[in-house]
Design a protein around this motif. Structure first.
Motif, PDB file in Angstrom:
ATOM      1  N   VAL A   3       6.945  -2.491   8.497  1.00 46.31           N
ATOM      2  CA  VAL A   3       6.970  -1.397   7.533  1.00 46.31           C
ATOM      3  C   VAL A   3       6.838  -1.944   6.116  1.00 46.31           C
ATOM      4  O   VAL A   3       7.608  -2.814   5.702  1.00 46.31           O
ATOM      5  CB  VAL A   3       8.282  -0.592   7.662  1.00 46.31           C
ATOM      6  N   VAL A   4       5.854  -1.446   5.387  1.00 41.74           N
ATOM      7  CA  VAL A   4       5.724  -1.730   3.961  1.00 41.74           C
ATOM      8  C   VAL A   4       5.575  -0.387   3.244  1.00 41.74           C
ATOM      9  O   VAL A   4       5.365   0.649   3.870  1.00 41.74           O
ATOM     10  CB  VAL A   4       4.522  -2.652   3.659  1.00 41.74           C
ATOM     11  N   TRP A   5       5.669  -0.425   1.924  1.00 40.81           N
ATOM     12  CA  TRP A   5       5.590   0.802   1.127  1.00 40.81           C
ATOM     13  C   TRP A   5       4.426   0.708   0.155  1.00 40.81           C
ATOM     14  O   TRP A   5       4.343  -0.218  -0.649  1.00 40.81           O
ATOM     15  CB  TRP A   5       6.900   1.015   0.369  1.00 40.81           C
ATOM     16  N   GLY A   6       3.516   1.684   0.246  1.00 42.15           N
ATOM     17  CA  GLY A   6       2.323   1.662  -0.580  1.00 42.15           C
ATOM     18  C   GLY A   6       2.562   1.913  -2.050  1.00 42.15           C
ATOM     19  O   GLY A   6       1.648   1.708  -2.864  1.00 42.15           O
ATOM     20  N   GLY A   7       3.769   2.332  -2.431  1.00 40.86           N
ATOM     21  CA  GLY A   7       4.056   2.576  -3.841  1.00 40.86           C
ATOM     22  C   GLY A   7       4.175   1.311  -4.654  1.00 40.86           C
ATOM     23  O   GLY A   7       4.003   1.328  -5.884  1.00 40.86           O
ATOM     24  N   SER A   8       4.462   0.193  -4.015  1.00 38.06           N
ATOM     25  CA  SER A   8       4.515  -1.137  -4.646  1.00 38.06           C
ATOM     26  C   SER A   8       4.170  -2.142  -3.556  1.00 38.06           C
ATOM     27  O   SER A   8       5.031  -2.599  -2.822  1.00 38.06           O
ATOM     28  CB  SER A   8       5.910  -1.441  -5.213  1.00 38.06           C
ATOM     29  N   LEU A   9       2.906  -2.480  -3.470  1.00 39.41           N
ATOM     30  CA  LEU A   9       2.433  -3.319  -2.375  1.00 39.41           C
ATOM     31  C   LEU A   9       1.429  -4.325  -2.925  1.00 39.41           C
ATOM     32  O   LEU A   9       0.355  -3.950  -3.410  1.00 39.41           O
ATOM     33  CB  LEU A   9       1.784  -2.448  -1.295  1.00 39.41           C
ATOM     34  N   ALA A  10       1.798  -5.618  -2.866  1.00 38.83           N
ATOM     35  CA  ALA A  10       0.982  -6.669  -3.485  1.00 38.83           C
ATOM     36  C   ALA A  10       0.399  -7.596  -2.427  1.00 38.83           C
ATOM     37  O   ALA A  10       1.053  -7.923  -1.435  1.00 38.83           O
ATOM     38  CB  ALA A  10       1.826  -7.474  -4.473  1.00 38.83           C
ATOM     39  N   PHE A  11      -0.828  -8.045  -2.680  1.00 38.58           N
ATOM     40  CA  PHE A  11      -1.535  -8.946  -1.773  1.00 38.58           C
ATOM     41  C   PHE A  11      -2.040 -10.158  -2.548  1.00 38.58           C
ATOM     42  O   PHE A  11      -2.556 -10.019  -3.664  1.00 38.58           O
ATOM     43  CB  PHE A  11      -2.745  -8.245  -1.134  1.00 38.58           C
ATOM     44  N   SER A  12      -1.918 -11.316  -1.948  1.00 43.08           N
ATOM     45  CA  SER A  12      -2.568 -12.490  -2.516  1.00 43.08           C
ATOM     46  C   SER A  12      -4.070 -12.362  -2.285  1.00 43.08           C
ATOM     47  O   SER A  12      -4.525 -11.569  -1.445  1.00 43.08           O
ATOM     48  CB  SER A  12      -2.042 -13.760  -1.854  1.00 43.08           C
ATOM     49  N   ALA A  13      -4.845 -13.163  -3.015  1.00 38.98           N
ATOM     50  CA  ALA A  13      -6.298 -13.122  -2.844  1.00 38.98           C
ATOM     51  C   ALA A  13      -6.682 -13.494  -1.413  1.00 38.98           C
ATOM     52  O   ALA A  13      -7.585 -12.890  -0.817  1.00 38.98           O
ATOM     53  CB  ALA A  13      -6.958 -14.070  -3.845  1.00 38.98           C
ATOM     54  N   GLN A  14      -5.958 -14.455  -0.828  1.00 39.50           N
ATOM     55  CA  GLN A  14      -6.263 -14.875   0.538  1.00 39.50           C
ATOM     56  C   GLN A  14      -5.931 -13.767   1.540  1.00 39.50           C
ATOM     57  O   GLN A  14      -6.684 -13.517   2.486  1.00 39.50           O
ATOM     58  CB  GLN A  14      -5.487 -16.143   0.881  1.00 39.50           C
ATOM     59  N   ALA A  15      -4.782 -13.093   1.339  1.00 44.18           N
ATOM     60  CA  ALA A  15      -4.412 -11.997   2.229  1.00 44.18           C
ATOM     61  C   ALA A  15      -5.428 -10.862   2.144  1.00 44.18           C
ATOM     62  O   ALA A  15      -5.769 -10.239   3.159  1.00 44.18           O
ATOM     63  CB  ALA A  15      -3.022 -11.490   1.873  1.00 44.18           C
ATOM     64  N   LEU A  16      -5.913 -10.603   0.951  1.00 45.14           N
ATOM     65  CA  LEU A  16      -6.904  -9.541   0.771  1.00 45.14           C
ATOM     66  C   LEU A  16      -8.183  -9.879   1.518  1.00 45.14           C
ATOM     67  O   LEU A  16      -8.789  -9.024   2.173  1.00 45.14           O
ATOM     68  CB  LEU A  16      -7.180  -9.362  -0.719  1.00 45.14           C
ATOM     69  N   ALA A  17      -8.596 -11.141   1.435  1.00 50.14           N
ATOM     70  CA  ALA A  17      -9.806 -11.562   2.145  1.00 50.14           C
ATOM     71  C   ALA A  17      -9.606 -11.490   3.658  1.00 50.14           C
ATOM     72  O   ALA A  17     -10.532 -11.149   4.406  1.00 50.14           O
ATOM     73  CB  ALA A  17     -10.177 -12.985   1.727  1.00 50.14           C
ATOM     74  N   THR A  18      -8.397 -11.794   4.118  1.00 54.65           N
ATOM     75  CA  THR A  18      -8.107 -11.737   5.555  1.00 54.65           C
ATOM     76  C   THR A  18      -8.083 -10.307   6.078  1.00 54.65           C
ATOM     77  O   THR A  18      -8.638 -10.005   7.136  1.00 54.65           O
ATOM     78  CB  THR A  18      -6.751 -12.416   5.842  1.00 54.65           C
TER      79      THR A  18
END
Length: 387
Positions: A192-207
């Motif tokens: 469970v995560v919350w879209g109101g404050s949700l951060a991704f590293s550049a690598q996670a975004l690429a994955t």
């Protein structure tokens, strides 16, 4: 006497466990002390009147970590959010881009807006943050959200909202429910995560390639959280990231909001929905048993224990609010205190929302009615045109 206590035991255990986990949350709650700088782009899906946008932009301008830019995704130029965003964009001291997404067909309009904004992300971004328009983050929010990413200790970082209720019954009811949820442990198996404050590293975004994942879903956070877990990404939920969120609206509108939230949980996290339904059904059934047997000393004893746990939980919430830097006003303390004493009615209201979400095939969200034939099988049943 023993039989009576056995019948009440599920509700007693649920309430005691809730209080215990709230105490654990408070014990481990610390404001962040480590701060890293980096290039961070913010993604904001926006729709409708967007009345809280100016307050949000002021809060973002006050961040200790200056965002590289804010990209706002809206459905189209007819959406009132477009005019609102473009009018305010020039008043900020950091760059704001407004992009048009076009009407969604196989996903939530919020997700379509996010996709349009995410397409503007480039190789300079060290982290990307999804946020909601109704939050009022403190100055350290962005830094606390992305520092674990920039240090390489996490791939995805999330928080949760901390309701700040207006002086209305519905707002206080929702705050009473949501604050208790905020202090519950995040069970790893549910991702469970919350879209109101949700951060991704550049690598996670690429994955993750979120543009692809969001194209066929009704829920950004449920889908992204599930896929992050499935792909072995390190997901961190930070206790301190309980983000102040003004809560207002009529009793009926907030009931509908709650039902939609639980409908989404029913679709994407059915195990979590069943857990909530079982816990609330146990409590509501016990309240009914107690009030129909008030002549019994055992009934009055259990009633006193449950109300005592409710008041004790409220005291923990009050201390949490102080540590977060948003202490409750006297009016909020009074309203929440009255609802703690009226816990049977709060549980009944909450239970009605959860049970109503059992029918989750049709989901009304803003000006659109969706049909959900499965987690990745979303279609539009009807759309009210913008005036």
């Amino acid at each position: 006497m023993i039989v009576f206590f056995v019948l009440c035991m599920p509700a007693l255990l649920v309430s005691a466990l809730g209080f215990y986990t709230a105490l654990l949350f408070l014990h481990h709650l610390q404001l962040p002390t480590r701060h890293r700088d980096g290039l961070v782009t913010l993604i904001l899906p926006l729709t409708g009147a967007a009345q809280g946008l100016e307050g949000l932009l002021n809060a973002l301008a006050a961040q200790t970590l200056r965002p590289r830019r804010l990209i706002i995704g809206v459905e189209g130029s007819a959406d009132p959010a477009y005019r609102r965003a473009t009018d305010l964009a020039g008043r900020c001291d950091f760059p704001i881009d407004v992009v048009l997404a076009a009407p969604a067909h196989q996903c939530a309009q919020k997700c379509a807006n996010q996709i349009a904004a995410l397409r503007q992300v480039d190789a300079r971004d060290e982290a990307v943050v999804l946020l909601d328009a109704d939050i009022l983050p403190p100055p350290w929010w962005l830094c606390a959200l992305v520092t674990p990413l920039l240090e390489g200790t996490a791939d995805v970082v999330s928080g949760y909202r901390w309701p700040l209720p207006a002086a209305r019954l519905g707002a206080h009811l929702v705050a009473s429910i949501d604050r208790a949820i905020a202090l519950l442990p995040r069970l790893g198996g549910f991702n469970v995560v919350w879209g109101g404050s949700l951060a991704f590293s550049a690598q996670a975004l690429a994955t993750l390639q979120p543009e692809r994942l969001l194209a066929r879903t009704l829920s950004d956070d449920c889908t992204l959280g599930e896929q992050a877990g499935a792909r072995g990404l390190r997901v961190l939920t930070r206790r301190a990231l309980l983000v102040p969120t003004p809560t207002n609206g009529t009793l009926a509108s907030l009931w509908r909001f709650g039902r939609r939230q639980y409908q989404i949980i029913r679709i994407y996290r059915p195990g979590l929905w069943w857990l909530a339904a079982a816990a609330l059904t146990a409590r509501v059934a016990t309240w009914g048993l107690l009030f129909t047997h008030l002549d019994l000393a055992a009934s009055r004893l259990v009633l006193g224990i449950l109300l005592g746990l409710s008041l004790a939980g409220l005291a923990v919430q009050s201390v949490v609010a102080q540590r977060l830097g948003c202490p409750d006003t006297a009016g909020v303390r009074l309203g929440q205190g009255l609802l703690a004493l009226l816990k049977p009615l709060v549980d009944l209201f909450h239970w009605s929302i959860v049970i109503a979400a059992l029918a989750a095939r049709t989901v009304r969200w803003g000006h659109i009615v969706y049909r959900a034939d499965g987690p990745a099988n979303i279609s539009i049943r009807s759309r009210t045109p913008w005036a």
